[in-house]
Design a protein around this motif. Sequence first.
Motif, short mmCIF file in Angstrom:
data_model
loop_
_atom_site.label_atom_id
_atom_site.label_comp_id
_atom_site.label_asym_id
_atom_site.label_seq_id
_atom_site.Cartn_x
_atom_site.Cartn_y
_atom_site.Cartn_z
N HIS A 1 6.78 51.11 -5.98
CA HIS A 1 7.31 52.05 -6.95
C HIS A 1 8.51 53.48 -6.95
N GLY A 2 7.45 53.76 -5.99
CA GLY A 2 8.55 55.38 -5.90
C GLY A 2 9.69 54.94 -4.43
N ILE A 3 9.51 53.91 -3.46
CA ILE A 3 10.78 53.88 -3.09
C ILE A 3 12.07 53.10 -3.97
N ASN A 4 11.46 52.20 -5.16
CA ASN A 4 12.83 51.72 -6.55
C ASN A 4 12.85 52.90 -7.20
N ARG A 5 12.02 53.89 -6.95
CA ARG A 5 12.57 55.91 -8.25
C ARG A 5 13.58 55.72 -7.18
N ILE A 6 13.23 56.62 -5.96
CA ILE A 6 14.64 57.09 -5.23
C ILE A 6 16.15 56.11 -5.41
N SER A 7 15.38 54.65 -5.20
CA SER A 7 16.83 54.15 -4.96
C SER A 7 17.76 54.11 -6.40
N ILE A 8 16.90 54.10 -7.38
CA ILE A 8 17.49 54.28 -9.12
C ILE A 8 18.59 55.82 -9.37
N ILE A 9 17.70 56.78 -8.00
CA ILE A 9 18.07 57.98 -8.64
C ILE A 9 18.88 58.00 -8.16
N MET A 10 19.76 57.66 -6.61
CA MET A 10 21.07 57.39 -5.85
C MET A 10 21.41 57.04 -6.52
N PHE A 11 20.91 55.75 -7.00
CA PHE A 11 22.74 54.88 -7.67
C PHE A 11 22.71 55.36 -8.34
N LEU A 12 22.13 56.04 -9.44
CA LEU A 12 23.06 57.06 -10.48
C LEU A 12 23.34 58.25 -9.84
N ILE A 13 23.51 59.05 -9.35
CA ILE A 13 24.13 59.97 -8.40
C ILE A 13 25.07 59.63 -8.03
N CYS A 14 25.45 58.13 -7.02
CA CYS A 14 26.80 57.74 -6.72
C CYS A 14 27.61 57.45 -8.14
N VAL A 15 26.65 56.85 -8.92
CA VAL A 15 27.62 56.37 -10.15
C VAL A 15 28.47 57.78 -10.84
N ILE A 16 28.19 58.30 -10.94
CA ILE A 16 28.04 59.65 -11.56
C ILE A 16 29.15 60.41 -10.78
N VAL A 17 29.33 59.91 -9.42
CA VAL A 17 30.89 60.93 -8.39
C VAL A 17 31.81 60.74 -7.94
N MET A 18 31.44 58.66 -8.46
CA MET A 18 32.70 57.96 -8.91
C MET A 18 33.29 57.72 -9.81
N ILE A 19 32.56 57.80 -10.74
CA ILE A 19 33.18 58.19 -12.26
C ILE A 19 34.18 59.36 -12.10
N VAL A 20 33.60 60.99 -12.05
CA VAL A 20 34.38 62.07 -11.55
C VAL A 20 34.62 61.75 -10.27
N ARG A 21 34.97 61.77 -9.92
CA ARG A 21 36.32 61.26 -9.30
C ARG A 21 37.58 60.38 -9.18
#
Length: 59
Positions: A35-55
């Motif tokens: 669950h800890g690793i899944n939390r990290i990967s979900i947060i990283m995915f959401l950050i990457c999606v936000i960066v892609m949208i901003v770009r």
Amino acid sequence: MKRYFQLGEVFSYFIRVFKKRDPNNPDSFNLRMMHGINRISIIMFLICVIVMIVRALTR
């Protein structure tokens, strides 16, 4: 075909992973680490999606 596009279970897992541990469910070290690793990967995915949208919007 409609059954393959139902995302209710996926979103319920995202919510469940960020909740505090339920004392009724069994707990183990492996489960907590998963669950800890899944939390990290979900947060990283959401950050990457936000960066892609901003770009995409700033081009």
